[in-house]
Scaffold this motif. Structure first.
Motif: not given
Length: 272
Positions: A2, A5, A29, A49, A80, A83-84
């Motif tokens: 992605n 991110h 990330y 996030g 994390r 995902d980003f």
């Protein structure tokens, strides 16, 4: 992968207003923190996030707007949770600083241990971000120190595992007038909250708390209001906004304009 991110991009800095502390502005990330500990209180504000972390035998998730706090010497991880990745601001606060503030608040030694789960308190998160920004941008030291004390004492008062009983000072007109005089004495000279508190024999916490309660404004906000009032004659006389801002003690024209507009609803140039 992605393209939206976050990067792995931390930035550390320090401030003379908070000796022994580190501050961090970071985004991550795919970085994963292995089990580790710090000799400071790790106070985080997740801005975007989400982060997950293992701590005190549990797995926790801290989403945007939450405040995870890790106590000194306690093992934890970090990674994390979306995902980003995540972006956050962090204070690494010396234990003595936090403990001394708790003592000022209560008049005695007080517990300053915090829960394992991320704290969900939007108002606290905002106060911490304001203080972090003020320290990062080398703001007026009075504003930076006052917002820092406000943020950390709010954390202690609301979320310490043992909630402190805060000492409340009686009204004291003499102390208020003494602090006002100190703030008004030289509007161009920087003043710290510690210096202001010393003039009336109080701790920084109680000086700021008493002044704010009795005047309705925090010390730095009261001083900025006084600067604006004293700037009006020069504006009426036709002086430029840049000249007036410098002569009034504001850091720059934008700083002056921002505060002026909050008070009068229009920029100083238009008011003139």
């Amino acid at each position: 992968m992605n393209a939206a991110h976050f990067r792995n991009a931390p930035r550390y800095w320090r401030s003379p207003l908070l000796p022994g502390a580190d501050m961090v502005m970071a985004e991550y990330y795919d970085h994963e923190f292995t089990p580790h500990w710090h000799d400071a209180y790790t106070v985080q504000v997740i801005e975007a996030g989400a982060e997950c972390y293992d701590y005190r035998g549990g797995h926790h998730v801290a989403e945007a707007g939450t405040v995870p706090v890790i106590n000194p010497g306690e093992l934890h991880t970090g990674a994390r949770a979306v995902d980003f990745g995540w972006r956050y601001r962090v204070f690494y606060l010396p234990p003595a600083f936090v403990e001394d503030l708790a003592r000022e608040m209560t008049g005695r030694a007080a517990s300053t241990w915090f829960p394992a789960a991320a704290i969900r308190d939007a108002d606290l998160a905002q106060r911490l971000v304001i203080a972090h920004n003020a320290l990062e941008n080398d703001a007026d030291p009075l504003a930076a120190e006052t917002t820092l004390i406000d943020a950390v004492t709010t954390l202690i008062a609301r979320h310490a595992l043992e909630r402190p009983s805060i000492v409340t000072l009686a009204s004291d007109a003499t102390r208020i007038e003494t602090m006002k005089s100190r703030l008004a004495d030289d509007l161009l000279a920087p003043v710290t909250l510690a210096e202001l508190a010393q003039t009336v024999g109080l701790s920084t916490f109680h000086a700021a708390r008493l002044f704010t309660r009795e005047t309705g404004l925090a010390p730095h906000a009261w001083r900025n209001q006084l600067r604006i009032v004293k700037a009006l004659p020069a504006l009426r006389a036709g002086a430029s906004v840049t000249e007036v801002a410098a002569a009034s003690g504001f850091t720059d024209q934008s700083h002056f304009t921002r505060h002026f507009k909050r008070a009068f609803g229009v920029p100083p140039g238009r008011w003139r």
